[in-house]
Write an enzyme that holds these catalytic residues in place. Structure first.
Site, short mmCIF file in Angstrom:
data_model
loop_
_atom_site.label_atom_id
_atom_site.label_comp_id
_atom_site.label_asym_id
_atom_site.label_seq_id
_atom_site.Cartn_x
_atom_site.Cartn_y
_atom_site.Cartn_z
N LEU A 172 3.62 -0.46 3.70
CA LEU A 172 2.88 0.17 3.57
C LEU A 172 3.65 1.75 4.10
CD1 LEU A 172 1.34 -0.99 6.90
CD2 LEU A 172 0.27 -1.03 5.14
N GLU A 173 3.51 2.07 2.57
CA GLU A 173 3.98 3.81 2.19
C GLU A 173 3.11 4.04 2.66
OE1 GLU A 173 5.35 6.93 1.97
OE2 GLU A 173 5.37 6.21 -0.22
N LEU A 174 3.44 5.46 4.45
CA LEU A 174 1.82 6.04 4.69
C LEU A 174 2.81 7.69 4.16
CD1 LEU A 174 0.84 3.95 6.69
CD2 LEU A 174 -0.14 3.15 5.22
N LEU A 189 0.31 -1.40 0.17
CA LEU A 189 0.29 -0.29 0.27
C LEU A 189 0.68 1.41 -0.34
CD1 LEU A 189 -2.24 1.69 0.62
CD2 LEU A 189 -1.87 1.52 2.79
#
Length: 492
Positions: free
Chosen positions: A254-256, A231
Site C-alpha cells: 500500500l503506497e498511500l 495499490l
C-alpha cells in the site's frame, strides 16, 4: 456529454487480445487541459474480471517456470520498446492527466525504460536467489524465492504510466503474472501501454482492464485466484480493499498519501531552497498531484520574509500555465473535474481558517488563460501559497493533492520537528541546511519513509520507496513480489 465517432476508442488487454467490455459499455475520458472528451475506455464487468483472472492464472505456470534469465530477456525487450513508442505514450499521458509533455517525453519515458532494464537485472540477482546454510555433516538448509502468483496492480490517475511500470516490472521479474487496473479517470494511456507490452509478452502474462473501482476493482481484490494486491492510491481506497479482503486476506503493498514537510533552516542555501520547495517541491509539471509533494513548507522565522520573496520570484520566473502539449509549458492543470473542485474548496477553506494568500489563489481556465479559448473549460489552478501560523488547520493536516502549499513559520529545530511529525502521514520530508549534524538528527527523528537533504523528490530503483504511518507500507520491488520458502535436506 455525448461522444463523437471521431474519438479514439481504447480497449482492454486480456489474454493477449485487445477487446472491449463484454457489455459493450464505455466511459468518456476527459482532457483536463480543455475539459473536453477526447477518448473512450471500456466500462468492464465482473464477467470481464473473471476472464482476466483466468487468463493470468492460466499463463502463470509457464511464466513462473521460465529461467530468470529468460524472463529478463522479455523485460529488456520491453525497455527497448519504450524508445519506439515513447512519443506516443508521452502524449497519451499528457492528454489523460495533464502532466506537461516536456516532462512526460523527456523525463518520464527514459525513466520507464530504465525501470524495465533494472527489473531485468533484479530478476536474476534478487528474484531467483536464496540462501544456503550447512546445518550439520548430513543436513543442509536453504531458502528459495518463488512468485506469489497472480498480482493485481491498482494504479492512480496522477502518474498512471509510472505506477503501472513500477508494479508490473517488479512483479513480472519475480515470476508473477499481472493484472493492471487503472483509474477510470485516466485509463487511455495504460490501456495503450498494455497493448504494446502484450505484443512482446506471452498471452495472459500481462493484462489491463478498465472499469470502475466499485465494480471492477472490488471484484479483482476479492477474487480467490488473486494472490497479491499492490495499490498506489488513497487511504480510502486502501480501507475499501481491506474490507473486501477481510474474509480472504491477501499480501498487500500500500503506497498511500502524504502531507510532506519541506523544512528550511536559516543556514540553508536560500536560493537553492526556494527552488526546491516551490518548482521542484510542489509546483510540478503535474500541478503538485504527487504523493510526496512538499505541501507543508516550514521556514525558520528569522528568514521568513526573505524566503517568501525568493519563492515568489521562483514562481513568477519558472511557472506559467498553458497548452500542455507545448514543450515550453512548465505546469499543467489539475487532472480531473472532481479533483479540481476539491482543490478549489481547500483554497477557499484555507482563507476561511485565517490563512493569508501569499501568491495565487485563482482558478478556472477562463480566468487564468484569457484568449486561449480551447483551454477555457480546463481544470486550471494557479500555484498557491497560503501562510498560516499553526499546523492544526485542515489545509495543514489533510492531503490537498494539487498546486497548493501552506507556509508555516518556526523558531527552533525542536519546533520544526514537532510540526513535521504532527500529521497522520509519513511518506516524504525535505531538510534544507548546511549543518550536517542537524541533517542527521532530523533524518533520524522525522517520521517518514523518505527524507531528502538539500534536494527533493529524487526517486529511483536503486533504493526503496515506501511510507510510514498512514502513508502505507511495503514497496513495489522484486523482493516484495516474491516469497521465501525454507527447505531442509538430510542425506544419509
Amino acid at each position: 456529454m455525448k461522444t463523437m465517432n471521431t474519438l479514439k476508442d481504447y480497449q482492454n488487454v486480456i489474454n493477449g487480445k485487445v477487446i472491449p467490455s463484454s457489455s459493450g459499455n464505455k466511459m468518456d475520458s476527459y482532457n483536463p487541459a480543455t475539459g473536453k472528451v477526447w477518448a473512450t475506455i471500456p466500462c468492464s464487468t465482473v464477467e470481464d474480471v473473471d476472464a482476466t483472472v483466468h487468463a493470468a492464472r492460466t499463463a502463470l505456470p509457464d511464466w513462473s517456470a521460465l529461467p530468470a534469465s529468460e524472463r529478463a530477456d522479455y523485460l529488456r525487450r520491453i525497455g527497448d520498446a519504450i524508445a519506439q513508442y515513447g512519443d506516443e505514450l508521452a502524449e497519451l499521458e499528457t492528454k489523460d492527466n495533464g502532466w506537461v509533455i516536456r516532462e512526460t517525453k523527456y523525463g518520464l519515458m527514459p525513466v520507464l525504460a530504465n525501470m524495465w532494464y533494472d527489473a531485468a537485472a533484479a530478476a536474476i540477482h534478487v528474484g531467483s536467489k536464496g540462501e544456503t546454510v550447512q546445518l550439520g555433516p548430513n543436513t543442509i538448509g536453504f531458502t528459495i524465492r518463488e512468485p506469489f502468483g497472480v498480482v493485481v496492480g491498482i494504479i492512480p490517475w496522477n502518474s498512471a504510466l509510472w505506477t503501472f511500470t513500477v508494479k508490473a516490472a517488479a512483479a513480472l521479474a519475480g515470476g508473477n503474472t499481472v493484472i493492471i487496473k487503472p483509474s477510470e479517470l485516466a485509463a487511455a494511456a495504460p490501456l495503450r501501454y498494455g497493448e504494446i507490452l502484450q505484443s512482446i509478452l506471452p498471452p495472459g502474462v500481462l493484462n489491463v482492464i478498465s472499469g470502475t473501482g466499485a465494480e471492477v476493482g472490488d471484484a479483482l481484490v476479492r477474487h480467490p485466484n488473486v494472490n497479491k494486491v499492490s495499490l498506489t492510491g488513497s487511504g480510502r481506497t486502501a480501507q475499501a480493499i481491506a474490507q473486501s479482503t477481510a474474509q480472504n486476506p491477501k499480501s498487500m503493498v500500500l503506497e498511500l498519501g502524504g502531507k510532506s514537510p519541506n523544512i528550511v533552516f536559516e543556514d540553508a542555501d536560500l536560493a537553492k531552497a526556494a527552488n526546491g520547495v516551490t518548482v521542484n517541491g510542489i509546483f510540478t509539471g503535474n500541478a503538485g498531484q504527487l504523493c510526496v509533494g512538499g505541501s507543508r513548507i516550514l521556514i525558520q522565522r528569522s528568514i521568513l520574509n526573505q524566503m517568501i520573496a525568493l519563492m515568489k520570484e521562483e514562481i513568477a520566473t519558472h511557472i506559467q500555465l498553458g497548452d500542455t502539449l507545448n514543450m515550453q509549458t512548465p505546469m499543467g492543470p489539475v487532472a480531473n473535474e472532481m479533483q479540481y473542485k476539491k482543490v478549489c474548496s481547500y483554497i477557499e477553506l484555507g482563507q476561511q481558517e485565517g490563512g493569508e494568500i501569499l501568491i495565487g489563489g485563482r482558478f478556472g481556465g477562463a480566468n487564468l488563460l484569457p484568449g486561449q479559448d480551447t483551454l477555457a473549460e480546463g481544470y486550471w489552478i494557479e500555484p498557491t501559497l497560503i501562510k498560516v501560523e499553526g499546523n492544526n488547520l485542515h489545509v495543514c493536516q489533510e492531503e490537498i493533492f494539487g498546486p497548493v502549499a501552506v507556509v508555516i513559520p518556526f523558531d527552533t529545530e525542536e519546533e520544526a520537528l514537532a510540526i513535521a511529525n504532527d500529521t497522520e502521514y509519513g511518506l516524504g520530508a525535505g531538510i534544507w541546511t548546511s549543518d550536517l549534524n542537524r541533517a542527521h538528527r532530523m533524518i533520524r527523528a522525522i517520521e517518514s519513509g523518505n527524507v531528502w537533504v538539500n534536494t527533493y523528490r529524487i526517486v529511483g530503483t536503486e533504493l526503496p520507496f515506501g511510507g510510514q504511518k498512514a502513508s502505507g507500507f511495503g514497496t513495489d520491488s522484486v523482493r516484495e513480489f516474491t516469497r521465501e520458502k525454507t527447505c531442509y535436506i538430510q542425506i544419509g
